[in-house]
Design a protein around this motif. Sequence first.
Motif, PDB file in Angstrom:
ATOM      1  N   PRO A  48       2.344  19.062  25.699  1.00  0.00           N
ATOM      2  CA  PRO A  48       3.814  19.328  25.154  1.00  0.00           C
ATOM      3  C   PRO A  48       4.277  20.571  25.667  1.00  0.00           C
ATOM      4  O   PRO A  48       3.893  21.211  26.330  1.00  0.00           O
ATOM      5  N   HIS A  71       7.088  23.595  24.526  1.00  0.00           N
ATOM      6  CA  HIS A  71       7.432  24.547  23.323  1.00  0.00           C
ATOM      7  C   HIS A  71       8.766  23.898  23.067  1.00  0.00           C
ATOM      8  O   HIS A  71       9.624  23.501  24.083  1.00  0.00           O
ATOM      9  N   PRO A  72       9.415  23.684  21.793  1.00  0.00           N
ATOM     10  CA  PRO A  72      10.612  23.076  21.502  1.00  0.00           C
ATOM     11  C   PRO A  72      11.833  23.874  22.113  1.00  0.00           C
ATOM     12  O   PRO A  72      12.764  23.173  22.618  1.00  0.00           O
ATOM     13  N   ASN A 116      10.653  16.561  28.722  1.00  0.00           N
ATOM     14  CA  ASN A 116       9.284  16.865  29.157  1.00  0.00           C
ATOM     15  C   ASN A 116       8.720  16.098  30.265  1.00  0.00           C
ATOM     16  O   ASN A 116       8.764  14.877  30.012  1.00  0.00           O
ATOM     17  N   GLN A 151       5.609  13.971  29.451  1.00  0.00           N
ATOM     18  CA  GLN A 151       5.751  12.946  28.431  1.00  0.00           C
ATOM     19  C   GLN A 151       6.402  11.744  29.508  1.00  0.00           C
ATOM     20  O   GLN A 151       6.031  10.479  29.106  1.00  0.00           O
ATOM     21  N   ASN A 183       3.174  13.378  19.313  1.00  0.00           N
ATOM     22  CA  ASN A 183       3.240  14.129  18.187  1.00  0.00           C
ATOM     23  C   ASN A 183       1.718  14.437  17.758  1.00  0.00           C
ATOM     24  O   ASN A 183       1.782  15.497  17.064  1.00  0.00           O
ATOM     25  N   HIS A 184       0.884  14.307  18.220  1.00  0.00           N
ATOM     26  CA  HIS A 184      -0.378  14.527  17.855  1.00  0.00           C
ATOM     27  C   HIS A 184      -0.722  16.115  18.582  1.00  0.00           C
ATOM     28  O   HIS A 184      -1.118  16.825  17.838  1.00  0.00           O
ATOM     29  N   GLN A 204       0.765  19.439  19.800  1.00  0.00           N
ATOM     30  CA  GLN A 204       2.280  20.055  19.807  1.00  0.00           C
ATOM     31  C   GLN A 204       1.820  21.488  20.500  1.00  0.00           C
ATOM     32  O   GLN A 204       0.925  22.280  20.243  1.00  0.00           O
ATOM     33  N   ARG A 205       2.779  22.389  20.970  1.00  0.00           N
ATOM     34  CA  ARG A 205       2.791  23.715  21.474  1.00  0.00           C
ATOM     35  C   ARG A 205       3.428  24.350  20.523  1.00  0.00           C
ATOM     36  O   ARG A 205       4.670  24.201  20.299  1.00  0.00           O
ATOM     37  N   ILE A 206       3.133  25.411  19.856  1.00  0.00           N
ATOM     38  CA  ILE A 206       3.555  26.203  18.658  1.00  0.00           C
ATOM     39  C   ILE A 206       3.884  27.691  19.394  1.00  0.00           C
ATOM     40  O   ILE A 206       4.298  28.489  18.703  1.00  0.00           O
ATOM     41  N   PHE A 258      -1.635  25.859  21.348  1.00  0.00           N
ATOM     42  CA  PHE A 258      -1.491  24.232  20.747  1.00  0.00           C
ATOM     43  C   PHE A 258      -2.074  24.261  19.554  1.00  0.00           C
ATOM     44  O   PHE A 258      -3.055  25.025  19.018  1.00  0.00           O
ATOM     45  N   LYS A 270      -1.798  17.634  15.257  1.00  0.00           N
ATOM     46  CA  LYS A 270      -1.150  17.497  14.013  1.00  0.00           C
ATOM     47  C   LYS A 270      -2.006  16.354  13.363  1.00  0.00           C
ATOM     48  O   LYS A 270      -1.627  16.010  11.976  1.00  0.00           O
TER      49      LYS A 270
END
Length: 238
Positions: free
Chosen positions: A133, A135-136, A145, A148, A165-166, A168-170, A192, A195
Amino acid sequence: MVYKQFYPVLKRTANRILAGQSCVFCQLPTLKNSICDTCTKSIKNTYQRCFQCGVSITSTINQQRCGDCSQKPKPYHRLVTACHYDFPVNQAIGRFKFNRQLHLGKALSQLLTQTIQESYQDEPLPELILPIPLHPKRLTERNFNQSQLIAKSINSALQIPFSANHLQRIKNTPHQIGLKAIERRKNLKNAFIIKKSLPKHIVLVDDVVTTGTTITEASKICLKRGAERVDIWCLAKT
């Protein structure tokens, strides 16, 4: 003017490429795929590579793993790559990622899918595809992405379940280009989260694997959340 004579030719060529009727590299007509057979042979990964990390092996002995992976195995099980990361693939991936030339990503994803089919003839495919992923904030800047899109292409061809969705980069890490391995590891520490729980056998999809830091960190978090085997699929390995 001379350009008026060539404009219709260029337009027809562009239309054929967009329609998948011409090779994205040499522009010659192709019926089956977006990359002709000649260009496929030129760019496809044919080097002897480490089964696990994908690094080139120069030994004359038919060995599966490089010395590093034999002494200190990676958290992921294997890496499958489609192409050499040199001209014209490196330029094509750059144009796909940064100039939104999505037809190049689609063509290279088709080649990766073929490589996957060849590589898994004697073993089961993963149960779930997870793209690496963004980051948003980075996703907002780029609007898509690339990993993706590659994963969705493989999902469509091989009918393997896919989820964006599993994993995610925070952590909004700086660009990794030009950084040393130790700097990359520092950037990606705790980057990472998972979720949802994972099936036993999953695959992470990325466009290019360089030092392997990103896929290593992502693999570790996946193994903590239910996965027992993590494979890696990428367009190219440097």
